[in-house]
Design an enzyme around this catalytic site. Sequence first.
Site, short mmCIF file in Angstrom:
data_model
loop_
_atom_site.label_atom_id
_atom_site.label_comp_id
_atom_site.label_asym_id
_atom_site.label_seq_id
_atom_site.Cartn_x
_atom_site.Cartn_y
_atom_site.Cartn_z
N ALA A 62 -19.13 -12.97 -55.43
CA ALA A 62 -19.97 -14.04 -55.96
C ALA A 62 -20.12 -13.81 -57.46
O ALA A 62 -19.87 -12.70 -57.94
CB ALA A 62 -21.33 -13.98 -55.29
N GLY A 101 -18.15 -11.50 -51.82
CA GLY A 101 -17.90 -12.88 -51.41
C GLY A 101 -16.41 -13.18 -51.29
O GLY A 101 -16.01 -14.04 -50.49
N GLU A 104 -15.44 -12.10 -48.03
CA GLU A 104 -16.06 -13.01 -47.05
C GLU A 104 -15.26 -14.31 -46.94
O GLU A 104 -15.10 -14.86 -45.85
CB GLU A 104 -17.52 -13.27 -47.44
CG GLU A 104 -18.35 -12.00 -47.25
CD GLU A 104 -19.77 -12.15 -47.76
OE1 GLU A 104 -19.94 -12.38 -48.98
OE2 GLU A 104 -20.72 -12.04 -46.96
N GLU A 124 -21.52 -5.15 -52.05
CA GLU A 124 -22.83 -5.74 -52.36
C GLU A 124 -23.94 -4.70 -52.37
O GLU A 124 -24.88 -4.76 -53.16
CB GLU A 124 -23.18 -6.83 -51.35
CG GLU A 124 -22.44 -8.14 -51.56
CD GLU A 124 -21.12 -8.19 -50.82
OE1 GLU A 124 -20.57 -7.12 -50.46
OE2 GLU A 124 -20.61 -9.32 -50.62
N1 3HC Z 1 -19.75 -11.73 -61.25
C1 3HC Z 1 -19.82 -11.94 -62.58
N2 3HC Z 1 -19.13 -11.24 -63.49
C2 3HC Z 1 -18.33 -10.27 -63.05
C3 3HC Z 1 -18.20 -9.97 -61.68
C4 3HC Z 1 -18.95 -10.76 -60.75
N3 3HC Z 1 -18.86 -10.57 -59.44
N4 3HC Z 1 -17.33 -8.96 -61.54
C5 3HC Z 1 -16.93 -8.62 -62.77
N5 3HC Z 1 -17.52 -9.42 -63.69
C6 3HC Z 1 -17.31 -9.40 -65.14
C7 3HC Z 1 -17.77 -8.08 -65.77
O1 3HC Z 1 -19.13 -8.11 -66.08
C8 3HC Z 1 -16.89 -8.00 -67.00
O2 3HC Z 1 -17.46 -8.83 -67.95
P1 3HC Z 1 -17.31 -8.48 -69.53
O3 3HC Z 1 -15.84 -8.44 -69.79
O4 3HC Z 1 -18.03 -9.57 -70.20
O5 3HC Z 1 -17.96 -7.13 -69.69
C9 3HC Z 1 -15.58 -8.66 -66.53
O6 3HC Z 1 -15.92 -9.43 -65.37
C10 3HC Z 1 -14.51 -7.67 -66.15
O7 3HC Z 1 -15.05 -6.73 -65.22
P2 3HC Z 1 -14.71 -5.17 -65.31
O8 3HC Z 1 -14.84 -4.69 -66.71
O9 3HC Z 1 -15.54 -4.52 -64.27
O10 3HC Z 1 -13.17 -5.17 -64.91
P3 3HC Z 1 -12.36 -4.10 -64.08
O11 3HC Z 1 -10.97 -4.59 -64.07
O12 3HC Z 1 -12.65 -2.73 -64.55
O13 3HC Z 1 -12.93 -4.20 -62.59
C11 3HC Z 1 -13.67 -5.30 -60.58
C12 3HC Z 1 -12.74 -5.36 -61.84
C13 3HC Z 1 -13.21 -4.17 -59.67
C14 3HC Z 1 -13.54 -6.62 -59.88
C15 3HC Z 1 -15.12 -5.04 -61.03
O14 3HC Z 1 -15.47 -5.95 -62.02
C16 3HC Z 1 -16.13 -5.15 -59.93
O15 3HC Z 1 -16.32 -4.23 -59.17
N6 3HC Z 1 -16.85 -6.31 -59.88
C17 3HC Z 1 -17.96 -6.51 -59.01
C18 3HC Z 1 -17.53 -6.68 -57.59
C19 3HC Z 1 -18.75 -6.98 -56.74
O16 3HC Z 1 -19.74 -6.30 -56.78
N7 3HC Z 1 -18.63 -8.02 -55.91
C20 3HC Z 1 -19.71 -8.41 -55.05
C21 3HC Z 1 -20.56 -9.40 -55.77
S1 3HC Z 1 -22.00 -9.84 -54.87
C22 3HC Z 1 -21.45 -10.92 -53.69
O17 3HC Z 1 -20.28 -11.17 -53.59
C23 3HC Z 1 -22.51 -11.53 -52.83
C24 3HC Z 1 -21.96 -12.28 -51.67
O18 3HC Z 1 -21.95 -11.46 -50.53
C25 3HC Z 1 -22.75 -13.49 -51.38
#
Ligand code: 3HC
Length: 682
Positions: A62, A101, A104, A124
Amino acid sequence: MSPVSTRREGEILIVISDNPPVNALGHAVRKGLADAIGEASRDEGIKAVVIRCEGRTFFAGADITEFGKPLQEPGLPQVVDMIEKSAKPVVAAIHGTALGGGLEVALGCHYRVAVPSAKLGLPEVKLGILPGAGGTQRLPRVVGVEAALPMIVKGDPISASQAKEIGLVDEIVADQGLEEAAIHYAQQVIGKTPPRTGERTDRLSVDDSVFEDFKQKNARRLRGYEAPLACIEAVRAAIELPLEEGLKKERELFMKLVAGEQSAALRHVFFAERQASKIDDVPKDTPLIPIEKVGILGAGTMGGGIAMNFLSAGIPVTMLEREQGPLDRGTGIMRKNYEATAKKGRMTDEQVEKAMGLLTPTLDMNDLGDCDLIIEAVFEDMDIKKDVFGKLDAVAKDGAILASNTSYLNIDEIASATKRPESVIGLHFFSPANVMRLLEIVRGEKTSDSVLATAMKLSKTIRKVAVVSGVCFGFIGNRMLAPRQAEANNLMLEGAKPWDIDRVLVEFGMPMGPFQMADLAGLDIGWNKEKSSSSTIREVLCERDRRGQKTGAGFYDYDENRRGTPSKEVEEVIASFAEKSGREQRQIGDQEILERLLYPMVNEGAKILEEGIAQRSSDIDIVWINGYGWPPYTGGPMFWAERRGLKTVLDGLEKHKPHLSDDFEISGLLRRRAEAGEGFGG
Ligand code: 3HC
Ligand code: NAI
């Protein structure tokens, strides 16, 4: 323009999301997906659907920046539901990271194909929430409760091959040609009734003890966190309730967590960590110095651990010592550490040999001449460091980066021993250096942008979280440790017991308190038997051979398993010191202990900000979370203080001031921000 487009390939509709950088499932993407599924269902010529992403990854989750804002329909659960209910089979084509997400969405699809390098997970929980679009209900239905629990409750991703093994991925396809492979897969399933995950129950039977066993096994890791318990509750709902009710339960838990303090803190940490790698006044296109070979001086506690970081990343290291003995000891410990990792199954024997094969031990400084980066980790003494840097200056090649791992000393003074202060930088690793994630990058007055940017880039190569610090005594982390230590000592002299002080910090979420830490490190660091004059409690304890865990006694008494218990002898030593110090003895409550330990740290953090030593307050949070085990679910010291209200912190400091160290001063920045009702501003 919508980030989601569609294209027809015969009877297959290909749905493509292109939402850089990570295809987060923001509103426009969700709407695009919903529209595309609608298009597929309306068009009779379409018999199957493939969902894939452009760029570096499948949906990584998400869009976290939308949390806390009003939801714009369609919500993700709705989109996943639409996909699952589609009468035409939907295939997810996964590359990069299918996270949160994103996974999912893939679970809503009827089939999943992935490239070998793909990673799949539900992280998450690391953001203080749980999967909120059906992940807790659908993953156990696909892979079984035992495989789903760790993925949901710990949040670590798994590889494509592991995913195939547990049934999460149906087919692994070549890296090149994912789309073709997914189309081919879709063609094979045309006309079949789509297998809907939500309707499956075949993998849901499980002994109830699985949940309790899991909780117990992971108790240490889960301590203090709210989300993991909610995750477990949701997975339990998957086996006890029909899908619709399970989804409702998941939603309720999600809504509660996402509005809570821990999730706000953990989201702060997520963005703070990414922000920390940005250096405000260094242009993005600053040229980097290629680092192909690293030199390390000193094969002691730190030198060995630092070397392992580079060896593990495939970068050759030349390690210099004064004598053969410490050199052999140091390299021996490195090998043992690698072998222990291999024993735990986290490395193969070949990887151990490969890493150790990249190491060249030496006693000759000239051997450092071809290194691109040389890191000094010799004794913490300015004269020795200056001597070493003077010599390094003579042997290092032009343009090589000269770094010091000093904990406290002035990098500018060290740099003055060379004719190239622009090449000198501090790289402050934390012990054990091969394990701890933090790297403080200390920017000297003359450190060049190239050197700084290279160090930041390198931190990623060796998988550290780096934070830039200016030059001051102890940099960001150790400088803030000092007032906490001073207050721990003051509290002890006023009547608080060391074990109560430690307990309060452990209950707060720290891995250990200051006295446990002192016992672990050894009370005799910096102690000299000949010069010892019983002038501090620490000196007296060392004189009595209570030098910490290693001698079986320190502030605590230790049994053969190194379990500490309060010591009567120490109580007596403290009492006699307290009497001599003339301090009034009193009962001190836990709240006062906590405030007196933590508020002065926040105050020091504010000074660090005001002096420009840290670029932003969130950097300070990252230092304390990754270097000292500050509980991430409070967001770090500065975020924690902001959530309490800076005025509360200021008032607390004013109230405790009569008891604080004589040289304690309230930070002007803290006072101004508190009085204006503001925070630290990032
Ligand atoms: N939402 C918004 N922004 C995000 C994001 C997300 N889910 N994931 C990454 N970004 C942004 C980062 O903040 C970063 O922004 P910036 O360049 O302005 O600093 C940019 O994307 C690049 O991210 P990384 O520097 O982390 O890039 P990497 O290549 O090192 O890593 C990744 C990529 C493995 C995808 C890592 O970004 C990551 O782990 N992201 C989060 C994954 C996550 O937690 N997903 C679950 C979200 S909650 C959810 O899905 C709820 C659902 O169940 C309803
Ligand atoms: P250590 O005493 O374990 O190792 C220092 C090593 O340097 C010894 O093996 C010694 O023989 C060698 N050495 C001394 N002079 C040398 C020279 N001229 N040439 C080559 N080798 C030489 O010390 P430790 O703990 O590894 O500390 C090293 C540095 O790292 C210090 O500056 C310390 O402040 C810093 N540091 C230490 C941390 C810790 O927890 N131990 C944490 C972070 C930084």
